[in-house]
Design a protein around this motif. Sequence first.
Motif, PDB file in Angstrom:
ATOM      1  N   ARG A  10      41.394  39.210  44.879  1.00 16.62           N
ATOM      2  CA  ARG A  10      41.663  37.674  44.980  1.00 16.62           C
ATOM      3  C   ARG A  10      43.168  37.514  44.175  1.00 16.62           C
ATOM      4  O   ARG A  10      42.901  37.012  42.746  1.00 16.62           O
ATOM      5  CB  ARG A  10      40.286  36.655  45.012  1.00 16.62           C
ATOM      6  N   HIS A  45      41.773  39.470  51.473  1.00 13.52           N
ATOM      7  CA  HIS A  45      41.454  39.243  49.710  1.00 13.52           C
ATOM      8  C   HIS A  45      39.668  39.741  49.745  1.00 13.52           C
ATOM      9  O   HIS A  45      38.698  39.385  50.313  1.00 13.52           O
ATOM     10  CB  HIS A  45      41.117  37.300  48.794  1.00 13.52           C
ATOM     11  N   GLU A  47      37.203  40.743  45.939  1.00 13.10           N
ATOM     12  CA  GLU A  47      36.617  40.369  45.001  1.00 13.10           C
ATOM     13  C   GLU A  47      36.381  41.534  43.410  1.00 13.10           C
ATOM     14  O   GLU A  47      36.094  42.458  44.363  1.00 13.10           O
ATOM     15  CB  GLU A  47      35.250  39.262  44.367  1.00 13.10           C
ATOM     16  N   HIS A  73      40.590  36.284  36.595  1.00 13.90           N
ATOM     17  CA  HIS A  73      39.106  36.824  36.778  1.00 13.90           C
ATOM     18  C   HIS A  73      38.850  37.244  35.547  1.00 13.90           C
ATOM     19  O   HIS A  73      39.864  37.255  34.731  1.00 13.90           O
ATOM     20  CB  HIS A  73      39.318  38.060  37.241  1.00 13.90           C
TER      21      HIS A  73
END
Length: 86
Positions: A10, A45, A47, A73
């Motif tokens: 993402r 997407h 993580e 992130h």
Amino acid sequence: MPSITVQLLRGRTVEQKRNFAAAVTAAAVAELGARPGDVRIAFEHIEPDDVANGGVLASEDASRSSVLSNLGHSSAASAGGPALAD
């Protein structure tokens, strides 16, 4: 009809995904003889905690910290993750 699924962390911009889709569509037309309108690309997407490379979560791999920070992130290096080479 080529149907292509792309998994990526993402944080990519719409422009990046648009450019990628155009390049992949052009390749499918050139290499597979597909019609542009028949090339379907779906972005999934994920993580950093949901993918591991070489047995190490992306969120904990300090060698990927610059990529993660560029995508918004928290950095693996600042999170105290192990320093591993690709």
